[in-house]
Motif scaffolding. Structure first.
Motif, mmCIF file in Angstrom:
data_model
loop_
_atom_site.group_PDB
_atom_site.id
_atom_site.type_symbol
_atom_site.label_atom_id
_atom_site.label_comp_id
_atom_site.label_asym_id
_atom_site.label_seq_id
_atom_site.Cartn_x
_atom_site.Cartn_y
_atom_site.Cartn_z
ATOM 1 N N GLU A 1 0.827 -1.207 0.000
ATOM 2 C CA GLU A 1 0.000 0.000 0.000
ATOM 3 C C GLU A 1 0.860 1.256 0.000
ATOM 4 O OE1 GLU A 1 -3.496 2.215 2.633
ATOM 5 O OE2 GLU A 1 -3.129 0.063 2.881
ATOM 6 N N LYS A 2 1.908 1.254 0.815
ATOM 7 C CA LYS A 2 2.789 2.419 0.876
ATOM 8 C C LYS A 2 3.560 2.581 -0.426
ATOM 9 C CE LYS A 2 5.450 4.932 4.272
ATOM 10 N NZ LYS A 2 5.959 4.948 5.663
ATOM 11 N N LEU A 3 3.934 1.467 -1.034
ATOM 12 C CA LEU A 3 4.653 1.507 -2.303
ATOM 13 C C LEU A 3 3.768 2.093 -3.405
ATOM 14 C CD1 LEU A 3 7.432 0.720 -3.379
ATOM 15 C CD2 LEU A 3 6.496 -1.541 -3.932
ATOM 16 N N ALA A 4 2.513 1.664 -3.442
ATOM 17 C CA ALA A 4 1.576 2.174 -4.450
ATOM 18 C C ALA A 4 1.368 3.676 -4.285
ATOM 19 C CB ALA A 4 0.246 1.442 -4.350
ATOM 20 N N LYS A 5 1.286 4.130 -3.049
ATOM 21 C CA LYS A 5 1.097 5.556 -2.803
ATOM 22 C C LYS A 5 2.348 6.353 -3.161
ATOM 23 C CE LYS A 5 -2.541 4.938 0.621
ATOM 24 N NZ LYS A 5 -2.980 5.078 2.035
ATOM 25 N N ALA A 6 3.521 5.774 -2.915
ATOM 26 C CA ALA A 6 4.764 6.436 -3.313
ATOM 27 C C ALA A 6 4.820 6.603 -4.826
ATOM 28 C CB ALA A 6 5.964 5.633 -2.820
ATOM 29 N N LEU A 7 4.409 5.582 -5.547
ATOM 30 C CA LEU A 7 4.373 5.655 -7.011
ATOM 31 C C LEU A 7 3.386 6.719 -7.470
ATOM 32 C CD1 LEU A 7 4.407 1.837 -7.769
ATOM 33 C CD2 LEU A 7 6.237 3.444 -8.348
ATOM 34 N N ALA A 8 2.235 6.776 -6.820
ATOM 35 C CA ALA A 8 1.232 7.790 -7.159
ATOM 36 C C ALA A 8 1.797 9.189 -6.946
ATOM 37 C CB ALA A 8 -0.023 7.588 -6.322
ATOM 38 N N ILE A 9 2.496 9.391 -5.845
ATOM 39 C CA ILE A 9 3.121 10.684 -5.563
ATOM 40 C C ILE A 9 4.120 11.039 -6.662
ATOM 41 C CG2 ILE A 9 4.739 11.870 -4.014
ATOM 42 C CD1 ILE A 9 3.363 10.320 -1.695
ATOM 43 N N SER A 10 4.945 10.080 -7.041
ATOM 44 C CA SER A 10 5.968 10.317 -8.058
ATOM 45 C C SER A 10 5.345 10.722 -9.390
ATOM 46 C CB SER A 10 6.820 9.058 -8.235
ATOM 47 O OG SER A 10 7.862 9.283 -9.155
ATOM 48 N N HIS A 11 4.326 9.985 -9.839
ATOM 49 C CA HIS A 11 3.681 10.288 -11.121
ATOM 50 C C HIS A 11 2.959 11.633 -11.087
ATOM 51 C CE1 HIS A 11 4.572 6.536 -13.116
ATOM 52 N NE2 HIS A 11 4.034 5.832 -12.138
ATOM 53 N N ILE A 12 2.302 11.944 -9.984
ATOM 54 C CA ILE A 12 1.576 13.210 -9.885
ATOM 55 C C ILE A 12 2.543 14.391 -9.887
ATOM 56 C CG2 ILE A 12 0.204 14.651 -8.328
ATOM 57 C CD1 ILE A 12 -1.494 12.693 -9.886
ATOM 58 N N ILE A 13 3.662 14.276 -9.181
ATOM 59 C CA ILE A 13 4.655 15.355 -9.185
ATOM 60 C C ILE A 13 5.231 15.531 -10.580
ATOM 61 C CG2 ILE A 13 6.872 16.159 -8.274
ATOM 62 C CD1 ILE A 13 4.595 16.275 -6.246
ATOM 63 N N ASN A 14 5.489 14.432 -11.266
ATOM 64 C CA ASN A 14 5.967 14.512 -12.647
ATOM 65 C C ASN A 14 4.986 15.288 -13.514
ATOM 66 O OD1 ASN A 14 7.539 13.869 -15.013
ATOM 67 N ND2 ASN A 14 6.083 12.252 -15.469
#
Length: 427
Positions: free
Chosen positions: A285-298
């Protein structure tokens, strides 16, 4: 805001085979072909924006030993299937490549640069023994805005720039507020983020099997194995990200998970986080949210600098996303999250984009390393001070300053880069 975040991720994080600029040209060609029932292609006149031309000039095309827009266009006309979107070249057979090369040999395809300020623009005018057709992609790599069969207009959409689209609400919010909202999203809603880890890590592993492209990732990995480099997080991020770029830019027949219209952005946004996951125990769950953060910042940063620009989107946008995600995984507070962005943009803001090519692996390896470095520095409260160059008081204002640099300061630079690249093609 939650629905806006999830819908943005679903729209911007999609699989792609091959570099997205030549793939988009292949997609436009495939669609033009499918509008007609014909036996023989008389000619295809194709026009692309300067940025599409620049990014497609020297990159490997999947299923071939060729590079560039001409072979991509020809493959789209011969064997491309538009329903596959950015995976339009998936399933291309050897016979298709032979026919595509024959089409080029017979000089049936012309390709020119469109005099347009649009970053993403592709126009295909196809003429056959049974009529003609036209397709136009604009704004996004897979967005058709015009289709015509003979004299019949099948699609005509008024192009709305993404900056005037309601999606801009997301990119006017404070980044820490967006991250707080991502923290509240259930795993089930963003579990699809995990597909990018599996897909991009597999491509990286292919790049580590042997030397592909420049072999940047492979060489770095060998130096880790022989003790010349340490097996730490920074070098692991460099190795994985560079290896995946080596494989992709050489035209490997594998899909990558893209981000905001770019496969290399997807590699850079995801693989430093994969390196972190491989070093430390991170729950899904934390990994998925980290990925979401990365893509949104991009996507947030590229909203201001442009989906294509004279700045390297991998360095200034995707790597910043990965850096923020790593900071978040390590427990960064709001000030440290902002500091991570400031550190990144104080460092990589001068990295130019001179087209997609095997040398991109160097820039991706550098970007991945700086992503880890910027996170570590911010976590230690070593943050670039305000009014330090383009760095402003807030992360958001710093990103806006980067946008001004890209839009107002780098327009001439983009033209000069393209001029240099074209001149070398004629030597």
């Amino acid at each position: 805001m939650r629905n806006l975040i999830v819908n943005t991720l679903k729209r911007e994080v999609v699989p792609a085979m091959g570099c997205t600029e030549p793939v988009a040209v292949a997609l436009a060609c495939a669609k033009a072909k499918e509008l007609l029932d014909f036996s023989c292609i008389e000619r295809a006149d194709i026009y692309v924006s300067p940025n599409i031309y620049k990014n497609g000039l020297g990159v490997g095309i999947p299923n071939t030993n060729e590079v560039g827009l001409y072979i991509a266009a020809s493959l789209g006309l011969i064997g491309g299937k538009s329903e596959k979107g950015l995976q339009v070249l998936e399933g291309i057979e050897k016979e298709d490549v032979i026919l595509a090369k024959e089409l080029l040999k017979n000089e049936k395809i012309s390709l020119g640069i469109k005099d347009t300020e649009e970053k993403i623009y592709i126009e295909v005018n196809l003429f056959t023994d049974e009529g003609d057709s036209k397709s136009i992609i604009q704004g996004k790599h897979n967005k058709f805005v015009y289709l015509k069969r003979n004299d019949e207009v099948l699609l005509e959409e008024r192009y709305v720039n993404i900056r005037s689209n309601n999606i801009n609400l997301l990119y006017t919010l404070k980044i820490n507020d967006i991250i707080k909202e991502i923290e509240k999203i259930s795993y089930e809603e963003i579990a699809f983020m995990m597909d990018g880890i599996n897909m991009n890590e597999q491509v990286a592993m292919e790049g580590l099997k042997d030397k592909k492209g420049m072999g940047v990732g492979y060489s770095l990995c060998q130096n880790v194995k022989n003790g010349m480099l340490s097996d730490d997080l920074m070098n692991s991020a460099m190795v994985l990200t560079a290896a995946a770029s080596d494989a992709r830019m050489s035209g490997i027949n594998m899909c990558v998970m893209s981000s905001n219209g770019s496969g290399n952005n997807g590699l850079t946004a995801i693989l430093p986080i994969v390196a972190y996951k491989n070093k430390f125990n991170v729950e899904k769950e934390k990994l998925a949210k980290a990925l979401a953060i990365s893509h949104i910042i991009n996507s947030y940063i590229k909203y201001y600098i442009g989906r294509l620009s004279a700045l390297c989107g991998c360095g200034v946008a995707a790597a910043t996303g990965a850096s923020v995600a790593i900071s978040w995984l390590m427990g960064a507070n709001e000030e440290q999250i902002n500091g991570t962005i400031k550190n990144m943009l104080a460092n990589v803001s001068g990295m130019i984009c001179d087209g997609a090519k095997v040398g991109c692996a160097l820039k991706l390896s550098t970007s991945a390393a700086i992503a880890v470095q910027s996170a570590f520095l911010a976590l230690s409260n070593n943050i670039v001070p305000d009014k330090n160059g383009i760095v402003a008081e807030t992360a958001e204002d710093t990103i806006r300053n980067l946008g001004i640099l890209s839009k107002e300061g780098m327009g001439i630079t983009d033209g000069v880069i393209l001029k240099i690249m074209k001149n070398m093609q004629t030597i």
